[in-house]
Write a protein that holds these residues in place. Structure first.
Motif, PDB file in Angstrom:
ATOM      1  N   VAL A 128       2.750   6.804   6.928  1.00  0.00           N
ATOM      2  CA  VAL A 128       2.172   6.042   5.915  1.00  0.00           C
ATOM      3  C   VAL A 128       2.669   5.998   4.769  1.00  0.00           C
ATOM      4  O   VAL A 128       2.899   7.224   4.343  1.00  0.00           O
ATOM      5  N   PRO A 129       2.486   5.117   3.923  1.00  0.00           N
ATOM      6  CA  PRO A 129       2.965   5.167   2.526  1.00  0.00           C
ATOM      7  C   PRO A 129       2.016   5.980   1.674  1.00  0.00           C
ATOM      8  O   PRO A 129       1.013   6.674   1.901  1.00  0.00           O
ATOM      9  N   THR A 130       2.782   6.644   0.572  1.00  0.00           N
ATOM     10  CA  THR A 130       1.945   7.500  -0.329  1.00  0.00           C
ATOM     11  C   THR A 130       1.271   6.755  -1.452  1.00  0.00           C
ATOM     12  O   THR A 130       0.747   7.510  -2.111  1.00  0.00           O
ATOM     13  N   GLY A 131       1.375   5.450  -1.445  1.00  0.00           N
ATOM     14  CA  GLY A 131       0.801   4.794  -2.745  1.00  0.00           C
ATOM     15  C   GLY A 131       1.177   3.454  -2.647  1.00  0.00           C
ATOM     16  O   GLY A 131       1.957   2.845  -1.751  1.00  0.00           O
ATOM     17  N   LEU A 132       0.491   2.349  -3.397  1.00  0.00           N
ATOM     18  CA  LEU A 132       0.819   1.001  -3.608  1.00  0.00           C
ATOM     19  C   LEU A 132       1.670   0.917  -4.884  1.00  0.00           C
ATOM     20  O   LEU A 132       0.909   1.571  -5.973  1.00  0.00           O
ATOM     21  N   ASP A 133       2.428   0.068  -4.950  1.00  0.00           N
ATOM     22  CA  ASP A 133       3.212  -0.053  -6.372  1.00  0.00           C
ATOM     23  C   ASP A 133       2.111  -0.932  -7.293  1.00  0.00           C
ATOM     24  O   ASP A 133       1.640  -1.935  -6.789  1.00  0.00           O
ATOM     25  N   PRO A 134       2.239  -0.697  -8.376  1.00  0.00           N
ATOM     26  CA  PRO A 134       1.203  -1.529  -9.386  1.00  0.00           C
ATOM     27  C   PRO A 134       1.272  -2.738  -9.425  1.00  0.00           C
ATOM     28  O   PRO A 134       0.438  -3.504  -9.771  1.00  0.00           O
ATOM     29  N   GLU A 140      -8.024   0.342  -8.542  1.00  0.00           N
ATOM     30  CA  GLU A 140      -7.870   1.718  -8.335  1.00  0.00           C
ATOM     31  C   GLU A 140      -8.641   2.259  -7.228  1.00  0.00           C
ATOM     32  O   GLU A 140      -8.365   2.905  -6.019  1.00  0.00           O
ATOM     33  N   ALA A 141      -9.931   1.647  -6.985  1.00  0.00           N
ATOM     34  CA  ALA A 141     -10.923   2.195  -6.108  1.00  0.00           C
ATOM     35  C   ALA A 141     -10.535   1.410  -4.606  1.00  0.00           C
ATOM     36  O   ALA A 141     -10.694   2.287  -3.735  1.00  0.00           O
ATOM     37  N   LEU A 179       2.955 -14.352  -5.413  1.00  0.00           N
ATOM     38  CA  LEU A 179       3.895 -14.345  -6.672  1.00  0.00           C
ATOM     39  C   LEU A 179       4.474 -13.132  -7.188  1.00  0.00           C
ATOM     40  O   LEU A 179       5.459 -12.969  -7.353  1.00  0.00           O
ATOM     41  N   ALA A 180       3.426 -12.030  -7.361  1.00  0.00           N
ATOM     42  CA  ALA A 180       3.923 -10.732  -7.868  1.00  0.00           C
ATOM     43  C   ALA A 180       4.865 -10.249  -6.627  1.00  0.00           C
ATOM     44  O   ALA A 180       5.549  -9.135  -7.189  1.00  0.00           O
ATOM     45  N   ASN A 181       4.745 -10.641  -5.685  1.00  0.00           N
ATOM     46  CA  ASN A 181       5.839  -9.985  -4.550  1.00  0.00           C
ATOM     47  C   ASN A 181       7.081 -10.722  -4.353  1.00  0.00           C
ATOM     48  O   ASN A 181       7.943 -10.470  -3.716  1.00  0.00           O
ATOM     49  N   LEU A 212      -0.775 -17.577  -4.883  1.00  0.00           N
ATOM     50  CA  LEU A 212      -1.641 -16.750  -5.671  1.00  0.00           C
ATOM     51  C   LEU A 212      -0.933 -15.830  -6.494  1.00  0.00           C
ATOM     52  O   LEU A 212       0.065 -14.757  -6.122  1.00  0.00           O
ATOM     53  N   PRO A 213      -1.782 -15.579  -7.944  1.00  0.00           N
ATOM     54  CA  PRO A 213      -1.001 -14.588  -8.893  1.00  0.00           C
ATOM     55  C   PRO A 213      -1.318 -13.169  -8.741  1.00  0.00           C
ATOM     56  O   PRO A 213      -2.060 -12.630  -9.288  1.00  0.00           O
ATOM     57  N   THR A 214      -0.886 -12.781  -7.292  1.00  0.00           N
ATOM     58  CA  THR A 214      -1.107 -11.256  -7.050  1.00  0.00           C
ATOM     59  C   THR A 214      -0.074 -10.663  -6.224  1.00  0.00           C
ATOM     60  O   THR A 214       1.051 -11.678  -6.041  1.00  0.00           O
TER      61      THR A 214
END
Length: 244
Positions: A128-134, A140-141, A179-181, A212-214
């Motif tokens: 599993v990954p250790t986190g998500l890129d901002p 956060e939740a 779009l952010a990806n 989508l702008p995310t």
């Protein structure tokens, strides 16, 4: 009322679609979040015995249990088992919605397109990954919930090739670009302009697109907006590749 079958990407279970499913239900639709074998609450299953065929079988069985007119929504990795299932049951699917990914060609595996995934191989699973890129914009939740609920992903599901007859190509499709990806209509137009046969479907009638702008996890970062897009996609809405 439309039935939405919601297939998640790597490491995710049906839990990832909870907020989207709630929005779809509130709009009067039926939402069926999918947990694939070996993931989510099914993570206790033998990962070594789970390949892409088992994931495709799981989606196909769910499709077969529905009335015709399903909108099948596939996020990221989920397009591999989903397109294989649609290829078997195209008559069941009113539209295939592809969330922030492309579509495979027969004989391709996930690692054909994303060889870096093998760096996470640990025996029969991907760690599993250790986190998500901002950049993905996940609150956060929600990221904390993601890290708590993700499970190792069966390795063979990303190394097995997908086998397709091409029947799925007759099913109307909608692409949702985050779009952010880095994916967008502009990128899709550039791919289509190469003339490569695999991108010909992008400009066919009935194929639509939303942006989508995310980031790559809109079910976690923008579930309300994603649900609205899915309802619009089910109605055949969206932009065409060359129409604007």
């Amino acid at each position: 009322m439309t039935t939405f079958l919601l297939v998640p990407g790597l490491y995710l279970g049906g839990w990832a679609w909870e907020a989207v499913a709630a929005e779809l239900t509130a709009k009067g639709h039926r939402a069926v979040p999918v947990t694939l074998p070996g993931l989510g609450e099914r993570a206790g299953e033998d990962a070594a015995g789970i390949g892409l065929a088992e994931h495709a079988d799981a989606v196909a069985e769910l499709l077969d249990a529905q009335e015709p007119g399903v909108v099948l929504v596939a996020h990221s990795y989920g397009i591999f088992p989903s397109v294989a299932a649609v290829d078997r049951h195209p008559e069941k699917v009113a539209r295939l919605v592809i969330v922030d990914t492309g579509t495979p060609e027969t004989g391709e595996a996930v690692v054909t397109l994303m060889p870096h995934l093998l760096e996470a191989a640990d025996g029969p699973v991907l760690r599993v990954p250790t986190g998500l890129d901002p950049v993905h914009g996940v609150p956060e939740a929600e990221e904390e919930r993601y890290l708590r609920l993700i499970t190792p992903h069966p390795l063979r599901t990303v190394t097995d090739p997908v086998e397709l007859t091409g029947a799925w190509l007759k099913v109307p499709t909608t692409g949702v670009f985050c779009l952010a990806n880095g994916l967008s209509l502009e990128v899709a137009r550039a791919l289509y302009a190469t003339g490569a046969p695999r991108f010909a479907k992008l400009a066919e009638p009935g194929v639509t697109f939303f942006e989508l702008p995310t980031g790559h996890y809109p079910m976690l970062s923008t579930p309300v907006e994603l649900a609205e897009v899915l309802v619009g996609a089910a109605a055949g809405e969206g932009r065409s590749l060359l129409g604007d």
